[in-house]
Write an enzyme that holds these catalytic residues in place. Sequence first.
Site, short mmCIF file in Angstrom:
data_model
loop_
_atom_site.label_atom_id
_atom_site.label_comp_id
_atom_site.label_asym_id
_atom_site.label_seq_id
_atom_site.Cartn_x
_atom_site.Cartn_y
_atom_site.Cartn_z
N ASN A 23 72.52 159.76 18.85
CA ASN A 23 73.25 160.67 19.88
C ASN A 23 72.92 162.16 19.56
O ASN A 23 72.98 162.79 20.60
CB ASN A 23 74.63 160.70 19.54
N ARG A 94 74.28 156.23 29.74
CA ARG A 94 75.34 157.02 30.28
C ARG A 94 74.75 158.64 29.78
O ARG A 94 75.12 159.73 30.50
CB ARG A 94 76.88 156.71 29.74
N PRO A 124 84.12 158.48 33.02
CA PRO A 124 83.95 159.34 34.09
C PRO A 124 83.14 160.57 33.63
O PRO A 124 83.02 160.94 32.36
CB PRO A 124 85.06 159.78 34.88
N VAL A 125 82.39 161.60 34.46
CA VAL A 125 81.64 162.63 34.07
C VAL A 125 82.34 163.91 34.68
O VAL A 125 81.93 164.86 34.79
CB VAL A 125 80.17 162.61 34.27
N ASP A 126 83.80 163.92 35.07
CA ASP A 126 84.45 164.90 35.94
C ASP A 126 84.50 166.28 35.01
O ASP A 126 84.13 167.07 35.75
CB ASP A 126 85.84 164.43 36.13
N ILE A 330 90.11 157.23 21.92
CA ILE A 330 89.03 157.71 22.66
C ILE A 330 88.49 157.17 23.75
O ILE A 330 88.54 157.54 24.88
CB ILE A 330 87.66 158.13 21.63
N ARG A 400 69.47 149.28 20.69
CA ARG A 400 69.83 150.55 21.39
C ARG A 400 69.93 151.59 20.38
O ARG A 400 69.73 152.77 20.64
CB ARG A 400 71.01 150.52 22.31
C1 UD1 Z 1 79.64 160.41 22.99
C2 UD1 Z 1 78.53 159.57 22.26
C3 UD1 Z 1 79.39 158.34 22.12
C4 UD1 Z 1 80.88 158.51 21.07
C5 UD1 Z 1 81.64 159.66 22.27
C6 UD1 Z 1 82.65 159.83 21.32
C7 UD1 Z 1 76.38 159.99 22.90
C8 UD1 Z 1 75.10 159.84 23.81
N1 UD1 Z 1 77.48 159.29 23.01
O1 UD1 Z 1 79.93 159.95 24.26
O2 UD1 Z 1 78.72 157.21 21.03
O3 UD1 Z 1 81.48 157.49 21.39
O4 UD1 Z 1 80.74 160.52 22.15
O5 UD1 Z 1 82.72 160.42 20.12
O6 UD1 Z 1 76.34 161.18 22.10
N2 UD1 Z 1 85.72 161.70 29.71
C9 UD1 Z 1 86.16 161.78 30.75
N3 UD1 Z 1 85.42 162.72 31.76
C10 UD1 Z 1 84.26 163.45 31.21
C11 UD1 Z 1 83.79 163.06 29.80
C12 UD1 Z 1 84.41 162.08 29.27
O7 UD1 Z 1 87.31 161.52 31.16
O8 UD1 Z 1 83.69 164.23 32.22
C13 UD1 Z 1 86.46 160.76 28.61
C14 UD1 Z 1 85.62 159.54 28.37
O9 UD1 Z 1 85.79 158.40 29.24
C15 UD1 Z 1 86.16 158.87 26.99
C16 UD1 Z 1 86.44 160.39 26.19
O10 UD1 Z 1 86.57 161.33 27.41
O11 UD1 Z 1 87.42 158.41 27.01
C17 UD1 Z 1 85.55 160.71 25.49
O12 UD1 Z 1 84.16 160.98 25.93
P1 UD1 Z 1 82.86 162.13 25.40
O13 UD1 Z 1 83.34 162.78 23.97
O14 UD1 Z 1 82.46 162.70 26.54
O15 UD1 Z 1 81.79 160.80 24.83
P2 UD1 Z 1 80.42 160.84 25.39
O16 UD1 Z 1 79.70 162.15 25.30
O17 UD1 Z 1 80.21 159.92 26.67
#
Ligand code: UD1
Length: 422
Positions: A23, A94, A124-126, A330, A400
């Site tokens: 990561n 993602r 999402p990526v909002d 999470i 992966r």
């Molecule tokens: C990263 C890690 C993943 C890990 C996660 C939490 C990488 C490549 N992946 O994922 O392995 O499980 O951190 O430690 O580093 N969310 C939203 N909107 C957004 C962004 C996130 O709603 O714009 C939500 C997600 O759906 C999830 C939560 O926030 O429920 C945490 O996501 P996030 O911390 O962003 O995880 P990733 O960066 O995707």
Amino acid sequence: MDSIIVTGNGPLNGQIPIAGAKNACLTLMPATLLSEEPLTLTNAPRLSDIRTMSALLQSLGAEVSQLQDGKVLAMSSHALDNHRAEYDIVRKMRASILVLGPMLARDGHAVVSLPGGCAIGARPVDMHLRALEQLGAEMDLRDGYVHARAPKGLKGATVEFPFASVGATENLLMAATLARGTTQLKNAAREPEIVDLARCLERMGAQIQGAGTDTITVQGVDRLGGATHPVVADRIELGTYMLAPAVCGGEVECLGGNLELVGTFVDKLQEAGVEVSQTQAGVKVARRNGRVRAVDVTTAPFPGFPTDLQAQMMALMCTAEGTSVLEERIFENRFMHAPELMRMGARIDVQGGVATVTGVERLKGAPVMATDLRASISLILAGLAAEGETIVNRVYHLDRGYERVEEKLSGVGAKIERVNEQ
Ligand code: UD1
């Protein structure tokens, strides 16, 4: 498609080397897009996700060479001739969204496919998009793509994340390095990957304070230079292999591991009755007699219990003495390993985001299906302690995120082999 066959074979003993963090590497690689000068990463893990990110960067015009058998990634983004990240690559991973901030910051425009759904929840990526808007970007969602523009460049601002998202913090941290003025990221994620990214960006000439705390301040600079940076050790691979002797018994030293990387995970292992110590070479873990005790776990952002170790911890709890409650906070829908573990005789009751596991004396080998990366390895851990043979199907997920898994586990005495079923 490959399968992995594991057979319960008693305690594990020996040493396992820990690779660079997947990561961390996946966020360090897009940082190359911020500079015209070369960025070299050492201690890179050799994984399919890293190859996917290489392909994505190459599709944008970056040069990526894998040296020393893939352990060194030499990258250069002298000129980007394409600013469009296509769905075909983005849908595979993602973390592809992490090219958005750097491209936008450097050249003022980027088009990136939305990552779409994923097996462990909506994801999402909002937060990434809203925060980049606060830095002055204009976002337009069309045909499944984010069309982002910042014709006059990004401008520093105060951004408060509604949740400490790892990816959103990384995207914004990278974008802010080239924004005009000062950016403050509040409620920022504190994971070791963020600290590693900040160290690398600093080497490239960025001005960053507070990485590793919940408030990060970035003073924008005009340009970033080149750098060479070693990828931090993989805390999830470390935690996974720390769990291996906990599940099977024995004593394993995880070389290159550091307890500071795993936060409160260590407390839970110790509470369960597992011995953990930091050594000069890494982290030593031992379970000598009897079953572990059941412990309750709630996943949380760092330094809390990592969601990426929840499946593996569940494998341990399946044979613990007593009942443990595992709460996933999470991601929704991250208990897909539970029904597979139940095929091996585990007693698990899942209600929404809470799994209650009643330990049994011993699991029994069975054919099981890997549904995602961490689920796959949890089934392997469970299989290593089970009676008889466990066949884990669909192990492409495993490749992966775990480098040379059969070699590392057989090196400490596990009976594990990969078979190719055409
Ligand atoms: C990263 C890690 C993943 C890990 C996660 C939490 C990488 C490549 N992946 O994922 O392995 O499980 O951190 O430690 O580093 N969310 C939203 N909107 C957004 C962004 C996130 O709603 O714009 C939500 C997600 O759906 C999830 C939560 O926030 O429920 C945490 O996501 P996030 O911390 O962003 O995880 P990733 O960066 O995707």
